[in-house]
Design an enzyme around this catalytic site. Structure first.
Site, PDB file in Angstrom:
ATOM      1  N   GLU A  27       0.900  -1.248   0.211  1.00 33.51           N
ATOM      2  CA  GLU A  27       0.142  -0.084  -0.032  1.00 33.51           C
ATOM      3  C   GLU A  27       0.786   1.294  -0.065  1.00 33.51           C
ATOM      4  O   GLU A  27       0.428   2.222  -0.620  1.00 33.51           O
ATOM      5  CB  GLU A  27      -0.967  -0.063   1.211  1.00 33.51           C
ATOM      6  CG  GLU A  27      -2.154  -1.162   1.166  1.00 33.51           C
ATOM      7  CD  GLU A  27      -2.769  -1.026  -0.194  1.00 33.51           C
ATOM      8  OE1 GLU A  27      -2.980   0.150  -0.581  1.00 33.51           O
ATOM      9  OE2 GLU A  27      -3.441  -2.196  -0.650  1.00 33.51           O
ATOM     10  N   CYS A 182     -13.485   2.510 -14.227  1.00 41.60           N
ATOM     11  CA  CYS A 182     -13.854   3.853 -14.208  1.00 41.60           C
ATOM     12  C   CYS A 182     -12.583   4.869 -14.170  1.00 41.60           C
ATOM     13  O   CYS A 182     -12.195   5.575 -13.326  1.00 41.60           O
ATOM     14  CB  CYS A 182     -14.583   4.225 -12.663  1.00 41.60           C
ATOM     15  SG  CYS A 182     -15.531   5.712 -12.445  1.00 41.60           S
ATOM     16  N   CYS A 189     -17.772   2.004 -19.298  1.00 42.45           N
ATOM     17  CA  CYS A 189     -19.007   2.084 -18.489  1.00 42.45           C
ATOM     18  C   CYS A 189     -19.722   1.250 -18.820  1.00 42.45           C
ATOM     19  O   CYS A 189     -20.334   0.231 -17.979  1.00 42.45           O
ATOM     20  CB  CYS A 189     -19.941   3.170 -18.772  1.00 42.45           C
ATOM     21  SG  CYS A 189     -19.221   4.964 -18.144  1.00 42.45           S
ATOM     22  N   CYS A 192     -19.104  -1.611 -16.541  1.00 38.38           N
ATOM     23  CA  CYS A 192     -19.365  -1.386 -14.888  1.00 38.38           C
ATOM     24  C   CYS A 192     -20.564  -2.063 -14.341  1.00 38.38           C
ATOM     25  O   CYS A 192     -21.676  -1.949 -14.987  1.00 38.38           O
ATOM     26  CB  CYS A 192     -19.370   0.053 -14.830  1.00 38.38           C
ATOM     27  SG  CYS A 192     -19.422   0.675 -13.255  1.00 38.38           S
ATOM     28  N   CYS A 198     -25.386   4.904 -11.486  1.00 36.01           N
ATOM     29  CA  CYS A 198     -24.453   5.837 -11.515  1.00 36.01           C
ATOM     30  C   CYS A 198     -24.830   7.190 -12.087  1.00 36.01           C
ATOM     31  O   CYS A 198     -25.264   7.420 -13.254  1.00 36.01           O
ATOM     32  CB  CYS A 198     -23.219   5.413 -12.487  1.00 36.01           C
ATOM     33  SG  CYS A 198     -21.844   6.748 -12.494  1.00 36.01           S
TER      34      CYS A 198
HETATM   35  N1  ADE Z   1      -3.853   0.872  -5.183  1.00 37.33           N
HETATM   36  C1  ADE Z   1      -3.682   0.976  -3.875  1.00 37.33           C
HETATM   37  N2  ADE Z   1      -3.877  -0.242  -3.229  1.00 37.33           N
HETATM   38  C2  ADE Z   1      -3.956  -1.218  -3.965  1.00 37.33           C
HETATM   39  C3  ADE Z   1      -4.381  -2.502  -4.187  1.00 37.33           C
HETATM   40  N3  ADE Z   1      -4.411  -3.181  -2.994  1.00 37.33           N
HETATM   41  N4  ADE Z   1      -4.435  -3.299  -5.302  1.00 37.33           N
HETATM   42  C4  ADE Z   1      -4.294  -2.707  -6.408  1.00 37.33           C
HETATM   43  N5  ADE Z   1      -4.069  -1.410  -6.648  1.00 37.33           N
HETATM   44  C5  ADE Z   1      -3.882  -0.534  -5.510  1.00 37.33           C
END
Ligand code: ADE
Length: 322
Positions: A27, A182, A189, A192, A198
């Site tokens: 992350e 998106c 779309c 989606c 939406c």
């Molecule tokens: N961007 C931020 N966290 C992510 C995740 N867990 N998987 C894919 N893209 C991300």
């Protein structure tokens, strides 16, 4: 969530693990950096630092070396600091709530929530750049999502939509929707799962929402970089840990003393964008005849320098003068 199981991404290297260390690392790398760019860095980093203890024990220099090229180096420094803090204060055990995670260096509300959702199943709302776009369109929120008032509304919706269970899949679904369907330009779309409800889609506003960042011209800064070359080596200096490219190695920005230059040539300028300004770099390549006295910095073999903790423009220039 049904769409995520069927059409979302399933094979990213950090998926299928509930190890908070791996999730945290992914992350943080994924803040401001796309998945495809992150994957090789993530694997190399984990190979070298398979546990939080290994990361905490490392030299900052080596952490930055493995981060080199990924950009936003404060992320790497904060990651290292946070690892040391988790080992010293929490006996190496990750804080288990988004509130506690948010106290760690480098983690904002959204990243802390994503980690808590993926690793501990906490019912915590996320709001990264992609999710802002998804929610702004789905709810028909005009305005620039970086604007504080718009952002506050979007947080409200992100919280409101949270399901009662399967938070990890839901969170991944939001991220996948933003990254693969998106998307900013020409959203898909037709693919989606929530197109029928939406607001932007119904009103034909997907090209208008979200509004782009209000344009303000970024200032230019200029720097001269002295590329001192001697016996296949170049001179690099370590930048102070606070500030731009803190802790990384770059070429000297003023002409080094105590060095005899036999010839010099100006290379083509380089431009590099930062969040708040743009930098124009004027490289001057100097062939060095003799080093009369040792100054600050280190002489390093041209090929080895590419593997050092250097930012991208330094790497570009190293390639150019090889
Ligand atoms: N961007 C931020 N966290 C992510 C995740 N867990 N998987 C894919 N893209 C991300």
């Amino acid at each position: 969530m049904e769409w995520q199981r069927r059409a979302g991404r399933q094979d990213l290297p950090w998926q299928g693990s509930r190890d908070p260390y791996r999730i945290w690392l992914s992350e943080v790398m994924l803040q401001q950096t796309q998945v495809a760019a992150v994957i090789p860095y993530y694997e190399r980093f984990l190979g070298r630092f398979p546990t939080i203890e290994a990361l905490a024990r490392a030299d900052e220099e080596e952490v930055l070396r493995l981060w080199s090229g990924l950009g936003y180096y404060a992320r790497g420094r904060n990651l290292h600091l946070a690892a040391q803090r988790i080992v010293s204060r929490y006996q190496g055990k990750f804080p288990q709530t988004s509130a506690a995670l948010q106290e760690l260096p480098g983690l904002g509300r959204s990243t802390a929530a994503a980690i808590a959702a993926f690793a501990f199943g906490e019912r915590a709302a996320i709001l990264d750049g992609n999710v802002k776009r998804v929610l702004a369109r789905y709810c028909g929120i005009a305005g620039f999502p970086g604007d504080k008032k718009v952002e506050k509304k979007l947080w409200g919706f992100s919280e409101k939509f949270l399901p009662g269970k399967d938070i990890a899949i839901y969170t991944q679904a939001l991220m996948d929707l933003g990254a693969t369907v998106c998307v900013r330009a020409n959203p898909r779309c037709d693919a989606c799962p929530v197109r029928k409800t939406c607001v932007a889609r119904k009103k034909g506003l997907t090209a208008k929402i979200p509004a782009p960042r209000p344009k303000k011209a970024l200032p230019w800064k200029e720097a001269t970089w002295w590329l001192m070359r001697h016996n296949g080596e170049v001179l690099l200096e370590r930048r102070p840990s606070a500030g731009l490219w803190g802790g990384l190695w770059t070429f000297p920005e003023s002409r080094p003393r105590g060095i005899e230059v036999t010839s010099r040539s100006e290379l083509a300028t380089l431009e590099h964008g930062f969040t708040h300004f743009k930098l124009r770099i004027r490289p001057v390549l100097c062939e060095v005849g003799r080093v009369r006295k040792a100054g600050p910095g280190m002489w390093i073999d041209l090929d080895e320098a590419k593997g050092a903790a250097v930012p991208t423009p330094v790497r570009t220039l190293l390639e150019r003068i090889r």
